[in-house]
Write a protein that holds these residues in place. Structure first.
Motif, PDB file in Angstrom:
ATOM      1  N   LYS A  57       0.556  -1.239   0.378  1.00 43.93           N
ATOM      2  CA  LYS A  57       0.062   0.135  -0.356  1.00 43.93           C
ATOM      3  C   LYS A  57       0.825   0.874  -0.193  1.00 43.93           C
ATOM      4  O   LYS A  57       0.789   2.253  -0.071  1.00 43.93           O
ATOM      5  N   LEU A  58       2.214   1.704   0.478  1.00 44.30           N
ATOM      6  CA  LEU A  58       2.919   1.813   0.471  1.00 44.30           C
ATOM      7  C   LEU A  58       3.914   2.556  -0.962  1.00 44.30           C
ATOM      8  O   LEU A  58       4.742   1.274  -0.601  1.00 44.30           O
ATOM      9  N   PRO A  59       4.217   3.396  -1.106  1.00 36.81           N
ATOM     10  CA  PRO A  59       3.973   4.212  -1.178  1.00 36.81           C
ATOM     11  C   PRO A  59       2.519   5.047  -1.330  1.00 36.81           C
ATOM     12  O   PRO A  59       2.258   3.944  -2.312  1.00 36.81           O
ATOM     13  N   VAL A  60       1.702   5.235  -0.892  1.00 34.81           N
ATOM     14  CA  VAL A  60       0.279   6.210  -1.577  1.00 34.81           C
ATOM     15  C   VAL A  60       0.979   7.596  -2.944  1.00 34.81           C
ATOM     16  O   VAL A  60       1.883   8.358  -2.477  1.00 34.81           O
ATOM     17  N   THR A  61      -0.091   7.181  -4.379  1.00 31.41           N
ATOM     18  CA  THR A  61       0.246   7.775  -5.445  1.00 31.41           C
ATOM     19  C   THR A  61      -0.457   8.403  -5.808  1.00 31.41           C
ATOM     20  O   THR A  61      -1.650   7.556  -5.632  1.00 31.41           O
ATOM     21  N   ARG A  62      -1.068  10.052  -6.057  1.00 30.12           N
ATOM     22  CA  ARG A  62      -2.344  10.300  -6.785  1.00 30.12           C
ATOM     23  C   ARG A  62      -1.894  10.995  -7.676  1.00 30.12           C
ATOM     24  O   ARG A  62      -0.325  11.179  -7.532  1.00 30.12           O
ATOM     25  N   TRP A 115       1.907  13.490  -7.402  1.00 31.00           N
ATOM     26  CA  TRP A 115       1.995  13.563  -5.451  1.00 31.00           C
ATOM     27  C   TRP A 115       2.613  12.427  -4.930  1.00 31.00           C
ATOM     28  O   TRP A 115       1.950  10.941  -5.309  1.00 31.00           O
ATOM     29  N   GLN A 116       3.007  12.241  -3.876  1.00 32.18           N
ATOM     30  CA  GLN A 116       2.888  10.511  -2.865  1.00 32.18           C
ATOM     31  C   GLN A 116       3.319  10.666  -1.638  1.00 32.18           C
ATOM     32  O   GLN A 116       4.060  12.278  -1.204  1.00 32.18           O
ATOM     33  N   ALA A 117       2.901   9.836  -0.779  1.00 36.87           N
ATOM     34  CA  ALA A 117       2.701   9.759   0.266  1.00 36.87           C
ATOM     35  C   ALA A 117       3.245   8.842   0.753  1.00 36.87           C
ATOM     36  O   ALA A 117       3.825   8.143  -0.138  1.00 36.87           O
ATOM     37  N   ASP A 118       4.405   9.217   1.871  1.00 35.06           N
ATOM     38  CA  ASP A 118       5.850   7.942   2.969  1.00 35.06           C
ATOM     39  C   ASP A 118       4.397   7.572   3.951  1.00 35.06           C
ATOM     40  O   ASP A 118       5.313   6.131   4.518  1.00 35.06           O
ATOM     41  N   GLN A 145       5.567  15.699  -9.272  1.00 37.66           N
ATOM     42  CA  GLN A 145       5.172  16.432 -10.700  1.00 37.66           C
ATOM     43  C   GLN A 145       4.283  17.880 -10.653  1.00 37.66           C
ATOM     44  O   GLN A 145       3.113  17.094 -10.032  1.00 37.66           O
ATOM     45  N   GLY A 146       4.578  18.300 -11.448  1.00 37.80           N
ATOM     46  CA  GLY A 146       3.289  19.463 -10.872  1.00 37.80           C
ATOM     47  C   GLY A 146       3.246  20.294  -9.825  1.00 37.80           C
ATOM     48  O   GLY A 146       2.943  19.327  -8.885  1.00 37.80           O
ATOM     49  N   GLU A 147       1.554  21.645 -10.263  1.00 35.84           N
ATOM     50  CA  GLU A 147       1.395  21.997  -8.396  1.00 35.84           C
ATOM     51  C   GLU A 147      -0.011  22.181  -8.704  1.00 35.84           C
ATOM     52  O   GLU A 147      -0.888  22.734  -9.264  1.00 35.84           O
ATOM     53  N   PRO A 148      -0.653  22.385  -7.924  1.00 33.97           N
ATOM     54  CA  PRO A 148      -2.410  22.695  -8.294  1.00 33.97           C
ATOM     55  C   PRO A 148      -2.667  24.213  -8.232  1.00 33.97           C
ATOM     56  O   PRO A 148      -1.097  24.894  -7.957  1.00 33.97           O
ATOM     57  N   ARG A 149      -3.221  24.844  -8.567  1.00 34.47           N
ATOM     58  CA  ARG A 149      -4.044  25.968  -8.833  1.00 34.47           C
ATOM     59  C   ARG A 149      -5.063  26.290  -7.866  1.00 34.47           C
ATOM     60  O   ARG A 149      -5.240  24.836  -7.247  1.00 34.47           O
ATOM     61  N   TYR A 150      -5.170  27.391  -7.089  1.00 30.59           N
ATOM     62  CA  TYR A 150      -6.291  27.434  -5.738  1.00 30.59           C
ATOM     63  C   TYR A 150      -6.827  28.221  -5.937  1.00 30.59           C
ATOM     64  O   TYR A 150      -7.247  29.497  -6.080  1.00 30.59           O
ATOM     65  N   PHE A 151      -8.362  27.257  -5.631  1.00 28.50           N
ATOM     66  CA  PHE A 151      -9.664  29.105  -5.925  1.00 28.50           C
ATOM     67  C   PHE A 151     -10.469  29.138  -3.691  1.00 28.50           C
ATOM     68  O   PHE A 151     -10.337  27.779  -3.640  1.00 28.50           O
ATOM     69  N   GLN A 152     -10.261  30.200  -4.092  1.00 27.75           N
ATOM     70  CA  GLN A 152     -10.848  30.800  -1.971  1.00 27.75           C
ATOM     71  C   GLN A 152     -12.504  30.230  -1.900  1.00 27.75           C
ATOM     72  O   GLN A 152     -12.958  31.339  -2.529  1.00 27.75           O
ATOM     73  N   PHE A 169      -6.583   9.478  -6.043  1.00 26.49           N
ATOM     74  CA  PHE A 169      -5.658   8.288  -5.202  1.00 26.49           C
ATOM     75  C   PHE A 169      -5.239   7.180  -6.687  1.00 26.49           C
ATOM     76  O   PHE A 169      -6.327   6.472  -7.174  1.00 26.49           O
ATOM     77  N   ASP A 170      -4.031   6.376  -6.390  1.00 25.41           N
ATOM     78  CA  ASP A 170      -3.949   5.982  -8.075  1.00 25.41           C
ATOM     79  C   ASP A 170      -4.785   4.240  -7.850  1.00 25.41           C
ATOM     80  O   ASP A 170      -4.892   3.297  -8.436  1.00 25.41           O
ATOM     81  N   ARG A 171      -4.647   3.926  -6.220  1.00 26.04           N
ATOM     82  CA  ARG A 171      -5.945   2.642  -5.720  1.00 26.04           C
ATOM     83  C   ARG A 171      -6.295   3.117  -4.649  1.00 26.04           C
ATOM     84  O   ARG A 171      -6.403   2.456  -3.736  1.00 26.04           O
ATOM     85  N   PRO A 172      -7.525   4.037  -4.841  1.00 25.48           N
ATOM     86  CA  PRO A 172      -8.032   4.181  -3.825  1.00 25.48           C
ATOM     87  C   PRO A 172      -8.843   3.691  -3.059  1.00 25.48           C
ATOM     88  O   PRO A 172      -9.332   3.349  -1.800  1.00 25.48           O
TER      89      PRO A 172
END
Length: 147
Positions: free
Chosen positions: A1-6, A15-18, A55-62, A96-99
């Motif tokens: 299950k780790l790392p969590v990628t999306r 994006w990745q979480a360890d 890779q890349g970064e999001p844009r944001y909307f308040q 998530f790649d594996r929700p």
């Protein structure tokens, strides 16, 4: 299950979480319905310092005085939301790649926005508004703003 990628739909943002999510929860509020284009959202949070954009970064909307939402500027995928003065985002589980590895385990929140024809079939607690959101609104009322 780790790392969590999306990633987003077009692949511009990765994006990745360890670490495993701290919690996974449903939100049925009208703001999430409109932002996500569905009848509810499912979000997860991760421990501070365990995730990064690869890779890349999001844009944001308040989307309100207390929340901003990240999305891919190319394909429009909804990626996360941050509460004012929060250190970690709530991540959209659908990216998530594996929700399926991470079933909701906390609660259903924003239940007053739930569509009447949807039946909740689990035993998770149901709340009108989570303490998480109430805390963000209190911070805004106390004068916190986006930096």
């Amino acid at each position: 299950k780790l790392p969590v990628t999306r990633g987003c739909l077009c692949g511009a943002i990765r994006w990745q979480a360890d670490a495993a999510p701290e919690w996974v929860a449903y939100c049925h509020c009208r703001m999430c319905q409109k932002a996500l284009g569905g009848i509810f959202g499912v979000f997860a949070t991760f421990p501070l310092g365990t995730f990064r954009y690869t890779q890349g970064e999001p844009r944001y909307f308040q989307s309100s005085g207390w929340a901003r939402r990240g999305f891919c500027a190319d394909c429009g995928s909804s990626l996360d939301f941050w509460l004012v003065d929060d250190e970690v985002p709530a991540i959209t589980l659908g990216t998530f790649d594996r929700p399926g590895d991470w079933p909701p385990d906390l609660y259903h929140t924003g239940i007053d926005g739930k569509v009447p024809w949807h039946t909740i079939a689990d035993d998770l607690p149901q709340r009108r508004e989570s303490a998480y959101i109430k805390e963000a609104k209190a911070k805004v009322a106390a004068g916190k703003t986006w930096s």
